[in-house]
Write an enzyme that holds these catalytic residues in place. Structure first.
Site, mmCIF file in Angstrom:
data_model
loop_
_atom_site.group_PDB
_atom_site.id
_atom_site.type_symbol
_atom_site.label_atom_id
_atom_site.label_comp_id
_atom_site.label_asym_id
_atom_site.label_seq_id
_atom_site.Cartn_x
_atom_site.Cartn_y
_atom_site.Cartn_z
ATOM 1 N N SER A 46 5.938 12.311 -4.427
ATOM 2 C CA SER A 46 4.336 12.424 -4.965
ATOM 3 C C SER A 46 3.819 13.148 -3.758
ATOM 4 C CB SER A 46 3.944 10.970 -5.010
ATOM 5 O OG SER A 46 2.397 10.842 -4.976
ATOM 6 N N VAL A 47 2.980 13.998 -4.431
ATOM 7 C CA VAL A 47 2.161 15.047 -3.269
ATOM 8 C C VAL A 47 0.435 14.829 -3.660
ATOM 9 C CG1 VAL A 47 4.279 16.628 -3.075
ATOM 10 C CG2 VAL A 47 2.517 17.020 -4.922
ATOM 11 N N GLY A 48 0.186 13.782 -3.979
ATOM 12 C CA GLY A 48 -1.180 13.508 -4.402
ATOM 13 C C GLY A 48 -1.450 12.397 -5.109
ATOM 14 N N GLY B 201 1.686 2.866 -2.672
ATOM 15 C CA GLY B 201 1.222 3.415 -3.876
ATOM 16 C C GLY B 201 1.918 3.248 -5.190
ATOM 17 N N ASP C 42 0.892 -1.304 -0.017
ATOM 18 C CA ASP C 42 -0.179 -0.057 -0.079
ATOM 19 C C ASP C 42 0.850 1.375 -0.043
ATOM 20 O OD1 ASP C 42 -2.319 -1.683 0.293
ATOM 21 O OD2 ASP C 42 -1.811 -1.846 2.276
ATOM 22 N N ALA D 255 -4.644 -8.188 -2.595
ATOM 23 C CA ALA D 255 -4.122 -6.673 -2.283
ATOM 24 C C ALA D 255 -4.629 -5.959 -3.495
ATOM 25 C CB ALA D 255 -2.608 -6.643 -2.264
ATOM 26 N N GLY D 256 -4.782 -4.525 -3.155
ATOM 27 C CA GLY D 256 -5.283 -3.521 -4.391
ATOM 28 C C GLY D 256 -4.501 -2.363 -4.484
ATOM 29 N N HIS D 257 -4.229 -2.162 -5.953
ATOM 30 C CA HIS D 257 -3.645 -0.827 -6.143
ATOM 31 C C HIS D 257 -4.695 0.050 -6.585
ATOM 32 C CE1 HIS D 257 0.396 -2.385 -6.569
ATOM 33 N NE2 HIS D 257 0.012 -3.187 -7.808
ATOM 34 N N THR E 158 -10.471 -4.536 1.200
ATOM 35 C CA THR E 158 -11.280 -5.095 2.455
ATOM 36 C C THR E 158 -11.934 -3.916 2.950
ATOM 37 O OG1 THR E 158 -9.423 -4.800 3.945
ATOM 38 C CG2 THR E 158 -9.974 -6.988 2.805
ATOM 39 N N ARG F 273 -6.214 0.339 8.285
ATOM 40 C CA ARG F 273 -4.996 0.062 8.427
ATOM 41 C C ARG F 273 -4.202 0.557 9.431
ATOM 42 N NH1 ARG F 273 -3.802 2.074 2.265
ATOM 43 N NH2 ARG F 273 -4.760 0.143 0.941
HETATM 44 P P1 GDP Z 1 -0.339 0.421 -3.913
HETATM 45 O O1 GDP Z 1 -1.091 -1.096 -3.463
HETATM 46 O O2 GDP Z 1 0.923 0.189 -3.283
HETATM 47 O O3 GDP Z 1 -0.683 0.809 -4.985
HETATM 48 O O4 GDP Z 1 -1.027 1.404 -2.769
HETATM 49 P P2 GDP Z 1 -2.513 1.464 -2.634
HETATM 50 O O5 GDP Z 1 -3.364 1.753 -3.634
HETATM 51 O O6 GDP Z 1 -3.168 0.592 -1.481
HETATM 52 O O7 GDP Z 1 -2.770 2.994 -1.540
HETATM 53 C C1 GDP Z 1 -2.385 4.064 -2.257
HETATM 54 C C2 GDP Z 1 -3.240 5.142 -1.998
HETATM 55 O O8 GDP Z 1 -2.810 6.299 -1.823
HETATM 56 C C3 GDP Z 1 -4.314 5.232 -3.093
HETATM 57 O O9 GDP Z 1 -5.648 5.513 -2.759
HETATM 58 C C4 GDP Z 1 -3.893 6.478 -3.900
HETATM 59 O O10 GDP Z 1 -4.593 7.057 -4.860
HETATM 60 C C5 GDP Z 1 -3.281 7.256 -3.072
HETATM 61 N N1 GDP Z 1 -1.996 8.037 -3.406
HETATM 62 C C6 GDP Z 1 -1.005 7.540 -3.964
HETATM 63 N N2 GDP Z 1 0.006 8.483 -3.930
HETATM 64 C C7 GDP Z 1 -0.439 9.477 -3.249
HETATM 65 C C8 GDP Z 1 -0.038 10.747 -2.812
HETATM 66 O O11 GDP Z 1 0.935 11.170 -3.087
HETATM 67 N N3 GDP Z 1 -0.894 11.578 -2.033
HETATM 68 C C9 GDP Z 1 -1.917 11.258 -1.724
HETATM 69 N N4 GDP Z 1 -2.831 12.035 -0.716
HETATM 70 N N5 GDP Z 1 -2.523 9.961 -1.925
HETATM 71 C C10 GDP Z 1 -1.639 9.349 -2.772
#
Ligand code: GDP
Length: 424
Positions: free
Chosen positions: A413-415, A15, A13, A39-41, A302, A306
């Site tokens: 990354s800032v968003g 990102g 998780d 797991a999910g992205h 799920t 976290r």
């Molecule tokens: P992954 O399994 O590693 O891809 O991660 P997840 O998808 O579980 O978690 C990443 C979450 O953080 C997602 O909801 C993304 O949209 C969000 N996200 C990723 N990078 C950033 C960031 O730099 N800032 C913010 N605020 N959210 C982010």
């Protein structure tokens, strides 16, 4: 740089999905090489917000071929649901842009049952499985007791093979767990519902990848979870049942000879962890809730809250080493903007001594965090796109982390949006 792997450095998780979505622009092929739908992205782009579990994150880019390699647990049922969801939002998925390895093993309906039955048996000693059948699946794969996706193309052989496995599996279901056995009719109807849907995507992906390699196509290898969940290098037994480390990418992708030029390790600006197991830097109570809310730390699969804490430099340095990372993407820096001070888990205390070495799994639960802090920046940085425009305190924090983990931080990354990224 021709080939690249994007991997998680910590507990997952971090990102990764957003980084793969960003970087696929430069690649022709995206390959998932391990894990399953457990797991999910989360990916946000101009097409919408998507929670991907099995589909490679390159699925949104036109002209990119996406491959599920032989190391993946192919769950026809979940994959079909996911394909329908993504297609319903206007993304085209055809055998041209999605290819499933004929050598990938299939996750069968009883794998999910067994996951549930075993977690129920373990009760309060459970491992925190997502109950997607991943551990029973990989156990069966290594016992050679499941079927390959390519067998869908040879139905007579598939039924004959399944009959033998069915008899063996029913022994476990009935005699060990007292559960309902499966019949061949159950399996035939499951394959008619889901196997048939997946069949058009199944092909010899190794041949496809070799062809792509010969043509000089650029490949991106995508992992799920992170170093600390690696079966061999993670916090065993609270690991997953496969190898998310980049070193497994050539094996699990179907291109064992491939050379990976760059390994982008994704690290979050703070820590989060789903499920059970030691999590040394964990915060509790109100400060944990604030961080969880700020970072929206709820499981993509799920919805579970976290566990959260400050960045853990001991675990992160170890994760960087396991992955052989050559470049780091530090994500969610914007989430920390509300804090007066940015907390850091700098070392562990174990057996009355401070250490910066990641402990052996059996004693990890005895380690205590040694926290320090740096000044916060207390302003919204989500609109910043250039390094020099970040507040000094934010740059200091990134540089401190970079030095401590021993790897260059090339992306900040800032968003969550595709363009909310600072290149250094
Ligand atoms: P992954 O399994 O590693 O891809 O991660 P997840 O998808 O579980 O978690 C990443 C979450 O953080 C997602 O909801 C993304 O949209 C969000 N996200 C990723 N990078 C950033 C960031 O730099 N800032 C913010 N605020 N959210 C982010």
């Amino acid at each position: 740089m021709s080939n690249c792997a994007i991997v998680g450095i910590n507990w997952g998780d971090e990102g990764k999905g957003r980084m793969v979505d960003l970087l696929t622009e430069d690649y022709d092929v995206v390959v998932r090489y391990q894990g399953g739908g457990n797991a999910g992205h989360t990916v946000m782009n101009e097409k919408g917000k998507f929670a991907l579990h099995l589909l490679p994150s390159g699925i949104f880019r036109e002209g990119v071929a996406n491959v599920l390699g032989n190391g993946v647990a192919v769950d026809c049922e979940n994959l079909w649901t996911e394909i329908q969801d993504v297609v319903s939002k206007g993304v085209s998925i055809t055998p041209e842009n999605l290819k499933i390895s004929d050598r990938a093993s299939l996750l069968l309906p009883w794998h999910r049952d067994l996951d549930n039955l075993e977690e129920a048996r373990l009760a309060d000693k459970k491992y925190g499985s997502t109950k997607q059948g991943i551990a029973p699946f990989y156990s069966d794969k290594y016992q050679k007791k499941t079927v390959l996706a390519g067998e869908l193309l040879y139905p007579a052989k598939l039924w004959e093979h399944l009959e033998g496995i069915l008899e063996w599996k029913n022994l476990t279901l009935e005699k060990v767990y007292g559960a309902k056995p499966y019949t061949m009719e159950d399996l035939r109807s499951w394959f008619a519902d889901f196997g048939e849907k997946i069949k058009p995507f199944v092909c010899d992906t190794s041949a496809f990848l070799r062809g792509a390699q010969a043509e000089g196509k650029k490949m991106l290898f995508e992992a799920q979870l992170g170093s600390l969940r690696d079966l061999d290098y993670g916090i065993y037994p609270y690991t997953t049942s496969s190898n998310p480390i980049a070193a497994y990418a050539p094996v699990g992708s179907g291109l064992p000879s491939v050379k990976i030029d760059e390994i982008v390790g994704v690290v979050k600006a703070y820590s989060s962890c789903v499920g059970e197991g030691p999590f040394t830097c964990e915060w509790f109570g109100e400060k944990a809730e604030k961080l969880r809310e700020a970072g929206n730390e709820y499981g993509a699969k799920t919805g579970r809250p976290r566990r959260v804490g400050p960045i853990d430099l001991v675990a992160t340095r170890y994760g960087v080493e396991c992955q052989g990372a050559t470049n780091i993407a530090l994500t969610k820096l914007d989430v920390l903007s509300y804090l007066d001070e940015i907390p850091i888990c700098a070392r562990y205390e174990l057996d009355g001594r401070e250490t910066d070495q990641f402990p052996f799994p059996a004693v990890l639960a005895d380690a205590r965090p040694v926290e320090t802090a740096m000044p916060g920046w207390k302003c919204d940085i989500s609109g910043v796109r250039r390094w020099e425009d970040l507040p000094q305190a934010a740059r200091d924090y990134v540089e401190y982390v970079e030095k401590a983990i021993g790897c260059r931080i090339g992306y900040v990354s800032v968003g969550p949006e595709r363009d909310a990224i600072i290149l250094r």
